[in-house]
Design an enzyme around this catalytic site. Structure first.
Site, PDB file in Angstrom:
ATOM      1  CD  GLU A 132      -2.757   1.047   2.561  1.00 48.92           C
ATOM      2  OE1 GLU A 132      -3.901   1.523   2.510  1.00 48.92           O
ATOM      3  OE2 GLU A 132      -2.279   0.532   3.599  1.00 48.92           O
ATOM      4  CE  LYS A 180      -7.487   0.567   3.742  1.00 43.78           C
ATOM      5  NZ  LYS A 180      -6.293   1.271   4.294  1.00 43.78           N
ATOM      6  CB  CYS A 184      -4.071  -1.740   4.863  1.00 43.70           C
ATOM      7  SG  CYS A 184      -3.043  -1.234   6.272  1.00 43.70           S
TER       8      CYS A 184
END
Length: 285
Positions: free
Chosen positions: A56, A129, A169
């Site tokens: 990321e 995301k 993440c």
């Protein structure tokens, strides 16, 4: 998302495939970050990797959160997307492009987007995301929602490693996302976990996602002390379907690699058919 069950295609028909997770300690200099990434992708390709994943924020981690808004690109065009496309084609690898800031509905925000290119440089997948990190403990504070617009779609695609699901993440903490991937063979999770949360939860969550989905998990991460003062946990990792750690890099730029074996997935699922035993309302049969 293709919702077809992976059981429809025998996993043993595929040969082993080598994959690599790149770890960086990105700073505010985009050109310098890309030079590091280019060298690590080349090294991973030389090591035999057919699918390489970046962390990321591989292109930028800055003390000023709005810097990524100024860096944002329109979908399908821009220097970061060109870099990913050309790097994949040059080294003949499938490249999972960590995250790239793409244009959002708001001019003050971005989509934190993973882009995947095949070994010809053709884009094959995009994932925005979904879960946005928020954390505060003493002086340490993060609020991704201030500069990021969340995605809404679960994304799986077919890669050399089989059915591959994308996540980023903070998504790691939400197991329902991975259940919605319909039994992937590989989950890829680019990350920039903080040192605080990573030390406490990173390994156990990665191993849990691998165990409960009976698949491989590859997590390329940011790992070290950044010029901005931020400290990320690192420990880029590849985990097998039984939860065993195949490779891990604790900190600093580099990569880890492992061979993924389709028969390992088949063996784990046959000996412990937990995915078939689900019986809660709404669970896949």
């Amino acid at each position: 998302m293709n919702s077809s069950s992976p059981r429809s295609a025998p996993q043993t028909a595929r040969p082993p495939v080598r994959v690599a997770a790149v770890q960086t300690v990105s700073g505010p200099d985009v050109a310098a970050n890309l030079r590091v990434v280019a060298e690590l992708v080349a090294a991973a390709a030389d090591d035999g990797a057919k699918l390489v994943a970046l962390p990321e924020y591989f292109a930028l981690i800055s003390a000023v959160e709005t810097d990524k808004v100024r860096l944002r690109e329109r979908d399908g065009e821009g220097p970061l997307q060109h870099f990913l496309r050309e790097t994949a084609a040059r080294h003949r690898v499938w490249l999972v492009g960590g995250t790239v800031p793409l244009v959002a509905a708001s001019d003050q925000k971005v989509r934190n987007t993973t882009l995947v290119y095949d070994d010809r440089g053709e884009r094959v997948a995009r994932y925005d995301k979904i879960h946005l990190f928020g954390f505060q403990r003493g002086a340490e504070r993060y609020d991704e929602a201030a500069t990021i617009e969340p995605g809404r779609e679960v994304v799986c695609f077919d890669s050399p490693a089989g059915r591959t699901g994308l996540s980023v993440c903070y998504d790691l903490r939400f197991p329902e996302l991975f259940r919605a991937m319909a039994e992937p063979d590989l989950i890829v999770l680019p990350a920039a976990f903080t040192h605080t949360t990573g030390r406490a939860h990173w390994e156990v969550l990665l191993r849990a996602r691998a165990i409960e989905n009976q698949c491989y998990v590859m997590a390329p991460a940011q790992g070290g002390c950044h010029p901005s003062g931020r400290v990320t946990w690192g420990h880029s990792m590849i985990v097998d379907p039984w939860g065993e750690i195949l490779a891990c890099r604790e900190e600093g730029p580099g990569f880890v690699a492992a061979d993924l074996h389709p028969e390992r997935i088949a063996s784990v699922r046959a000996s412990l058919p937990a995915l078939e035993h689900r019986c809660l309302p709404g669970a896949a049969s």
